[in-house]
Enzyme design. Structure first.
Site, PDB file in Angstrom:
ATOM      1  N   ARG A   1       1.622  -1.304   0.120  1.00 26.81           N
ATOM      2  CA  ARG A   1      -0.014   0.024  -0.066  1.00 26.81           C
ATOM      3  C   ARG A   1       1.122   1.419  -0.545  1.00 26.81           C
ATOM      4  O   ARG A   1       1.601   1.497   1.029  1.00 26.81           O
ATOM      5  CB  ARG A   1      -0.800   0.345   1.427  1.00 26.81           C
ATOM      6  CG  ARG A   1      -1.756   1.264   1.319  1.00 26.81           C
ATOM      7  CD  ARG A   1      -3.306   1.569   2.790  1.00 26.81           C
ATOM      8  NE  ARG A   1      -3.926   0.504   1.916  1.00 26.81           N
ATOM      9  CZ  ARG A   1      -4.689  -0.511   2.719  1.00 26.81           C
ATOM     10  NH1 ARG A   1      -4.083  -0.789   3.750  1.00 26.81           N
ATOM     11  NH2 ARG A   1      -5.510  -1.315   2.633  1.00 26.81           N
TER      12      ARG A   1
ATOM     13  N   ASP B   1     -10.600 -10.741  11.696  1.00 26.00           N
ATOM     14  CA  ASP B   1      -9.668 -11.675  10.975  1.00 26.00           C
ATOM     15  C   ASP B   1      -8.859 -12.832  12.348  1.00 26.00           C
ATOM     16  O   ASP B   1      -8.629 -13.766  11.271  1.00 26.00           O
ATOM     17  CB  ASP B   1      -8.166 -10.988  11.170  1.00 26.00           C
ATOM     18  CG  ASP B   1      -8.945 -10.175   9.632  1.00 26.00           C
ATOM     19  OD1 ASP B   1      -9.361 -10.237   9.002  1.00 26.00           O
ATOM     20  OD2 ASP B   1      -7.304  -9.224   9.697  1.00 26.00           O
TER      21      ASP B   1
END
Length: 339
Positions: A120, A211
């Site tokens: 990113r 997650d």
């Protein structure tokens, strides 16, 4: 997720820094040719892009003004050896969750690498002002995607068009030349992993979240949204029980309500990865033709852009579904009469 934010009273803070997308364009890697461009489907509300830090800050700011909320470190025994006790333990401790192993055993501890890495990059307006073409991408409320063999890029402006977010998905054994143009401390890199469907998300009064219980790959843009849905379902179920004796039943229904949906979307991420990563050849050419045809029809090979998929992703009421699951699977005595 935006409907949940509205109910929670955080919409104004999120919308203050988000960007509502107007269109999404897909380019072929080889020559930059456009294989699909279409306006965003607003049948379910706006489709926004937002800096993750801005999203988290809005949620934390709202939580801290509530009288019944205390923000503590994510441990049971604090650094001063104080033992924090409570009615429920919510294990939102991420992909390497320790509590997942405590609930399901050591075999559930190890995520499986997909072979991809994500990078990113955030480019500032100052960096892009020098290039008219890049400046246009920053100024317009559009998402731009590039697809190719085993690689995928998505880019869009965030924070009121002050930053341009670029996510590159790439085999994790290769280098990315573009990264040489950016300072090392300005690139976030992480390996994308997954793990099979877990046997359970709960044990006693412990529940897995985010997650820790499912990994949503980024190819359907649902990671944060599914985390928010988990939170909403768990919260509303805990809010309607009348006593601590019903906690384990509430957690059981939380799992029943959320597990099939989240794991189905988890599988969609893997399916979309295959579609976006097609190597050059007949299958890829046929897929590109479907992308082109989707401009004037509802069908789209991309789960993120397909109208039927969008209905299932965005037309869902996670709180309503959690309450319906409770009603169907428990004795009504647990429900408050006001509901």
């Amino acid at each position: 997720m935006l409907r949940l934010f509205y109910r929670w009273g955080v919409s104004s803070m999120v919308h203050a820094k988000n960007i509502a997308l107007e269109s999404i364009t897909i380019h072929r890697w080889k020559d930059g040719s456009v294989i699909s461009t279409m306006p965003v489907n607003k049948a379910y509300g706006y489709q926004i892009v937002v800096h993750r830090a801005d999203l988290y800050n809005a949620l934390i700011t709202k939580a801290l003004v509530l009288e019944n909320i205390q923000l503590r470190p994510a441990t049971i025994t604090l650094i001063d050896n104080t033992v924090v006790t409570g009615d429920v333990v919510v294990a939102a401790d991420g992909i390497k969750s320790v509590l997942r192993g405590e609930i399901l055993g050591s075999s559930a501890m190890q995520p499986i690498p997909t072979g991809d890495a994500a990078y990113r990059i955030l480019l500032s307006r100052e960096m892009k002002e020098k290039d008219p073409e890049l400046k246009a991408l920053l100024d317009n409320p559009i998402a731009t995607r590039w697809v190719g063999p085993h690689r995928y890029i998505i880019a869009y402006p965030v924070r009121n068009h002050e930053l341009f977010n670029i996510v590159l998905l790439y085999p994790d054994y290769h280098s990315v030349q573009l990264l040489n143009l950016v300072k090392e401390d300005e690139v976030l890199e992480w390996k994308l992993c997954s793990y099979p469907s877990l046997d359970s998300w709960t044990k006693g009064r412990v529940a897995l979240l985010r997650d820790a219980c499912h990994l949503i790959l980024p190819y359907v843009a649902q990671g944060a949204a599914q985390a928010a849905e988990n939170t909403a379902a768990l919260a509303i179920l805990l809010s309607v029980i009348l006593s601590r004796h019903a906690i384990q039943e509430a957690l059981r229904v939380y799992e029943m309500s959320r597990k099939p949906r989240a794991e189905g979307i988890q599988q969609w991420g893997m399916t979309n990865r295959t579609i976006l990563y097609l190597p050059d050849g007949p299958e890829q050419e046929a897929c590109d033709e479907q992308f082109l045809a989707s401009i004037t029809s509802a069908a789209n090979p991309d789960k993120w852009a397909n109208a039927e998929s969008q209905k299932l992703l965005w037309g869902w009421d996670t709180e309503g579904h959690a309450l319906a699951t409770w009603t169907e699977n428990t004795r009504s005595v647990y429900l408050e009469s006001s509901l």
